[in-house]
Scaffold this motif. Structure first.
Motif, PDB file in Angstrom:
ATOM      1  N   ASP A   4       0.829  -1.207   0.000  1.00 34.24           N
ATOM      2  CA  ASP A   4       0.000   0.000   0.000  1.00 34.24           C
ATOM      3  C   ASP A   4       0.865   1.259   0.000  1.00 34.24           C
ATOM      4  O   ASP A   4       0.548   2.237  -0.686  1.00 34.24           O
ATOM      5  CB  ASP A   4      -0.949   0.016   1.201  1.00 34.24           C
ATOM      6  CG  ASP A   4      -2.084  -0.984   1.068  1.00 34.24           C
ATOM      7  OD1 ASP A   4      -2.354  -1.439  -0.071  1.00 34.24           O
ATOM      8  OD2 ASP A   4      -2.694  -1.312   2.100  1.00 34.24           O
ATOM      9  N   ASP A   5       1.959   1.239   0.757  1.00 33.02           N
ATOM     10  CA  ASP A   5       2.876   2.384   0.785  1.00 33.02           C
ATOM     11  C   ASP A   5       3.538   2.574  -0.573  1.00 33.02           C
ATOM     12  O   ASP A   5       3.706   3.702  -1.037  1.00 33.02           O
ATOM     13  CB  ASP A   5       3.941   2.207   1.870  1.00 33.02           C
ATOM     14  CG  ASP A   5       3.383   2.300   3.268  1.00 33.02           C
ATOM     15  OD1 ASP A   5       2.300   2.878   3.448  1.00 33.02           O
ATOM     16  OD2 ASP A   5       4.054   1.785   4.195  1.00 33.02           O
ATOM     17  N   ARG A   6       3.924   1.474  -1.204  1.00 33.89           N
ATOM     18  CA  ARG A   6       4.543   1.579  -2.531  1.00 33.89           C
ATOM     19  C   ARG A   6       3.559   2.138  -3.553  1.00 33.89           C
ATOM     20  O   ARG A   6       3.921   2.975  -4.389  1.00 33.89           O
ATOM     21  CB  ARG A   6       5.071   0.221  -2.993  1.00 33.89           C
ATOM     22  CG  ARG A   6       6.376  -0.142  -2.300  1.00 33.89           C
ATOM     23  CD  ARG A   6       6.924  -1.408  -2.837  1.00 33.89           C
ATOM     24  NE  ARG A   6       6.131  -2.491  -2.254  1.00 33.89           N
ATOM     25  CZ  ARG A   6       6.231  -3.758  -2.611  1.00 33.89           C
ATOM     26  NH1 ARG A   6       7.057  -4.120  -3.555  1.00 33.89           N
ATOM     27  NH2 ARG A   6       5.492  -4.676  -2.031  1.00 33.89           N
ATOM     28  N   TYR A   7       2.299   1.678  -3.480  1.00 37.02           N
ATOM     29  CA  TYR A   7       1.287   2.229  -4.401  1.00 37.02           C
ATOM     30  C   TYR A   7       1.068   3.718  -4.129  1.00 37.02           C
ATOM     31  O   TYR A   7       0.923   4.504  -5.070  1.00 37.02           O
ATOM     32  CB  TYR A   7      -0.040   1.475  -4.301  1.00 37.02           C
ATOM     33  CG  TYR A   7      -0.106   0.270  -5.210  1.00 37.02           C
ATOM     34  CD1 TYR A   7      -0.068   0.405  -6.594  1.00 37.02           C
ATOM     35  CD2 TYR A   7      -0.203  -1.014  -4.689  1.00 37.02           C
ATOM     36  CE1 TYR A   7      -0.125  -0.690  -7.430  1.00 37.02           C
ATOM     37  CE2 TYR A   7      -0.263  -2.122  -5.524  1.00 37.02           C
ATOM     38  CZ  TYR A   7      -0.217  -1.954  -6.888  1.00 37.02           C
ATOM     39  OH  TYR A   7      -0.268  -3.037  -7.720  1.00 37.02           O
ATOM     40  N   ALA A   8       1.057   4.112  -2.878  1.00 33.46           N
ATOM     41  CA  ALA A   8       0.873   5.533  -2.556  1.00 33.46           C
ATOM     42  C   ALA A   8       2.014   6.360  -3.137  1.00 33.46           C
ATOM     43  O   ALA A   8       1.790   7.449  -3.684  1.00 33.46           O
ATOM     44  CB  ALA A   8       0.773   5.730  -1.051  1.00 33.46           C
ATOM     45  N   LEU A  44       7.849   2.166 -12.664  1.00 39.41           N
ATOM     46  CA  LEU A  44       7.160   2.135 -11.375  1.00 39.41           C
ATOM     47  C   LEU A  44       6.602   0.748 -11.091  1.00 39.41           C
ATOM     48  O   LEU A  44       6.654   0.269  -9.952  1.00 39.41           O
ATOM     49  CB  LEU A  44       6.036   3.176 -11.352  1.00 39.41           C
ATOM     50  CG  LEU A  44       6.464   4.635 -11.356  1.00 39.41           C
ATOM     51  CD1 LEU A  44       5.272   5.546 -11.603  1.00 39.41           C
ATOM     52  CD2 LEU A  44       7.162   5.001 -10.058  1.00 39.41           C
ATOM     53  N   ALA A  45       6.075   0.078 -12.098  1.00 38.02           N
ATOM     54  CA  ALA A  45       5.472  -1.246 -11.913  1.00 38.02           C
ATOM     55  C   ALA A  45       6.501  -2.292 -11.515  1.00 38.02           C
ATOM     56  O   ALA A  45       6.171  -3.261 -10.819  1.00 38.02           O
ATOM     57  CB  ALA A  45       4.749  -1.673 -13.191  1.00 38.02           C
ATOM     58  N   ARG A  46       7.747  -2.103 -11.890  1.00 34.92           N
ATOM     59  CA  ARG A  46       8.789  -3.072 -11.552  1.00 34.92           C
ATOM     60  C   ARG A  46       9.101  -3.122 -10.060  1.00 34.92           C
ATOM     61  O   ARG A  46       9.808  -4.003  -9.616  1.00 34.92           O
ATOM     62  CB  ARG A  46      10.057  -2.781 -12.343  1.00 34.92           C
ATOM     63  CG  ARG A  46       9.947  -3.214 -13.773  1.00 34.92           C
ATOM     64  CD  ARG A  46      11.284  -3.158 -14.494  1.00 34.92           C
ATOM     65  NE  ARG A  46      11.038  -3.005 -15.906  1.00 34.92           N
ATOM     66  CZ  ARG A  46      11.177  -1.882 -16.596  1.00 34.92           C
ATOM     67  NH1 ARG A  46      11.604  -0.793 -16.019  1.00 34.92           N
ATOM     68  NH2 ARG A  46      10.909  -1.846 -17.878  1.00 34.92           N
ATOM     69  N   MET A  47       8.559  -2.185  -9.270  1.00 37.02           N
ATOM     70  CA  MET A  47       8.773  -2.202  -7.817  1.00 37.02           C
ATOM     71  C   MET A  47       7.980  -3.329  -7.151  1.00 37.02           C
ATOM     72  O   MET A  47       8.181  -3.609  -5.981  1.00 37.02           O
ATOM     73  CB  MET A  47       8.327  -0.884  -7.175  1.00 37.02           C
ATOM     74  CG  MET A  47       9.109   0.326  -7.567  1.00 37.02           C
ATOM     75  SD  MET A  47       8.682   1.785  -6.574  1.00 37.02           S
ATOM     76  CE  MET A  47       6.914   1.887  -6.697  1.00 37.02           C
ATOM     77  N   TYR A  48       7.075  -3.955  -7.869  1.00 37.63           N
ATOM     78  CA  TYR A  48       6.144  -4.919  -7.295  1.00 37.63           C
ATOM     79  C   TYR A  48       6.498  -6.346  -7.705  1.00 37.63           C
ATOM     80  O   TYR A  48       7.161  -6.566  -8.714  1.00 37.63           O
ATOM     81  CB  TYR A  48       4.712  -4.578  -7.745  1.00 37.63           C
ATOM     82  CG  TYR A  48       4.335  -3.180  -7.348  1.00 37.63           C
ATOM     83  CD1 TYR A  48       3.836  -2.904  -6.083  1.00 37.63           C
ATOM     84  CD2 TYR A  48       4.539  -2.117  -8.222  1.00 37.63           C
ATOM     85  CE1 TYR A  48       3.529  -1.607  -5.709  1.00 37.63           C
ATOM     86  CE2 TYR A  48       4.231  -0.817  -7.853  1.00 37.63           C
ATOM     87  CZ  TYR A  48       3.736  -0.579  -6.596  1.00 37.63           C
ATOM     88  OH  TYR A  48       3.440   0.704  -6.222  1.00 37.63           O
ATOM     89  N   ASP A  49       6.015  -7.295  -6.903  1.00 37.39           N
ATOM     90  CA  ASP A  49       6.259  -8.708  -7.190  1.00 37.39           C
ATOM     91  C   ASP A  49       5.626  -9.129  -8.511  1.00 37.39           C
ATOM     92  O   ASP A  49       6.153 -10.002  -9.197  1.00 37.39           O
ATOM     93  CB  ASP A  49       5.715  -9.590  -6.060  1.00 37.39           C
ATOM     94  CG  ASP A  49       6.479  -9.387  -4.765  1.00 37.39           C
ATOM     95  OD1 ASP A  49       7.660  -9.003  -4.814  1.00 37.39           O
ATOM     96  OD2 ASP A  49       5.877  -9.610  -3.693  1.00 37.39           O
ATOM     97  N   ASN A  50       4.496  -8.540  -8.851  1.00 36.72           N
ATOM     98  CA  ASN A  50       3.817  -8.854 -10.103  1.00 36.72           C
ATOM     99  C   ASN A  50       3.676  -7.558 -10.912  1.00 36.72           C
ATOM    100  O   ASN A  50       2.656  -6.879 -10.840  1.00 36.72           O
ATOM    101  CB  ASN A  50       2.443  -9.479  -9.831  1.00 36.72           C
ATOM    102  CG  ASN A  50       1.852 -10.091 -11.068  1.00 36.72           C
ATOM    103  OD1 ASN A  50       2.134  -9.649 -12.184  1.00 36.72           O
ATOM    104  ND2 ASN A  50       1.035 -11.107 -10.879  1.00 36.72           N
ATOM    105  N   HIS A  57      -2.859  -1.506 -12.777  1.00 38.13           N
ATOM    106  CA  HIS A  57      -3.385  -0.637 -11.728  1.00 38.13           C
ATOM    107  C   HIS A  57      -2.902   0.804 -11.925  1.00 38.13           C
ATOM    108  O   HIS A  57      -3.685   1.753 -11.854  1.00 38.13           O
ATOM    109  CB  HIS A  57      -2.959  -1.148 -10.352  1.00 38.13           C
ATOM    110  CG  HIS A  57      -3.253  -0.188  -9.247  1.00 38.13           C
ATOM    111  ND1 HIS A  57      -4.499  -0.090  -8.660  1.00 38.13           N
ATOM    112  CD2 HIS A  57      -2.480   0.747  -8.639  1.00 38.13           C
ATOM    113  CE1 HIS A  57      -4.472   0.860  -7.744  1.00 38.13           C
ATOM    114  NE2 HIS A  57      -3.262   1.368  -7.706  1.00 38.13           N
ATOM    115  N   LEU A  58      -1.604   0.963 -12.179  1.00 31.91           N
ATOM    116  CA  LEU A  58      -1.038   2.309 -12.332  1.00 31.91           C
ATOM    117  C   LEU A  58      -1.555   2.985 -13.601  1.00 31.91           C
ATOM    118  O   LEU A  58      -1.782   4.201 -13.606  1.00 31.91           O
ATOM    119  CB  LEU A  58       0.486   2.244 -12.324  1.00 31.91           C
ATOM    120  CG  LEU A  58       1.099   1.732 -11.019  1.00 31.91           C
ATOM    121  CD1 LEU A  58       2.606   1.541 -11.176  1.00 31.91           C
ATOM    122  CD2 LEU A  58       0.785   2.648  -9.847  1.00 31.91           C
ATOM    123  N   LEU A  59      -1.747   2.229 -14.654  1.00 29.19           N
ATOM    124  CA  LEU A  59      -2.294   2.797 -15.890  1.00 29.19           C
ATOM    125  C   LEU A  59      -3.718   3.291 -15.660  1.00 29.19           C
ATOM    126  O   LEU A  59      -4.082   4.393 -16.083  1.00 29.19           O
ATOM    127  CB  LEU A  59      -2.255   1.759 -17.008  1.00 29.19           C
ATOM    128  CG  LEU A  59      -2.775   2.214 -18.365  1.00 29.19           C
ATOM    129  CD1 LEU A  59      -1.975   3.393 -18.898  1.00 29.19           C
ATOM    130  CD2 LEU A  59      -2.738   1.057 -19.349  1.00 29.19           C
TER     131      LEU A  59
END
Length: 73
Positions: A4-8, A44-50, A57-59
């Motif tokens: 959640d923090d990473r998405y924020a 930005l998406a590469r920060m996540y496991d998937n 989500h970011l798009l």
């Protein structure tokens, strides 16, 4: 750091970059939106496991942000 923090953090970066892009001359804006911003979303998406799911989500978040941006109809 929680997901959640990473998405924020990613969402704040998207808001900042898309807001700053509005100040660019038209040709630079189009170039950024066509080439620079899609690359940035994948970074930005590469920060996540998937990253594929995170990218979707970011798009969507960026599309929604632009749709609600003041002065946009």
């Amino acid at each position: 750091m929680s997901e959640d923090d990473r998405y924020a953090l990613a969402e704040a970066a998207i808001e900042r970059e898309l807001t700053e892009a509005q100040l660019l001359p038209f040709e630079q804006y189009v170039g950024f939106m066509a080439h620079g911003f899609p690359v940035r979303l994948w970074e930005l998406a590469r920060m996540y496991d998937n990253p594929e799911i995170a990218h979707r989500h970011l798009l969507k978040y960026s599309d929604d942000f632009l749709e609600d941006f003041p002065g946009q109809e």
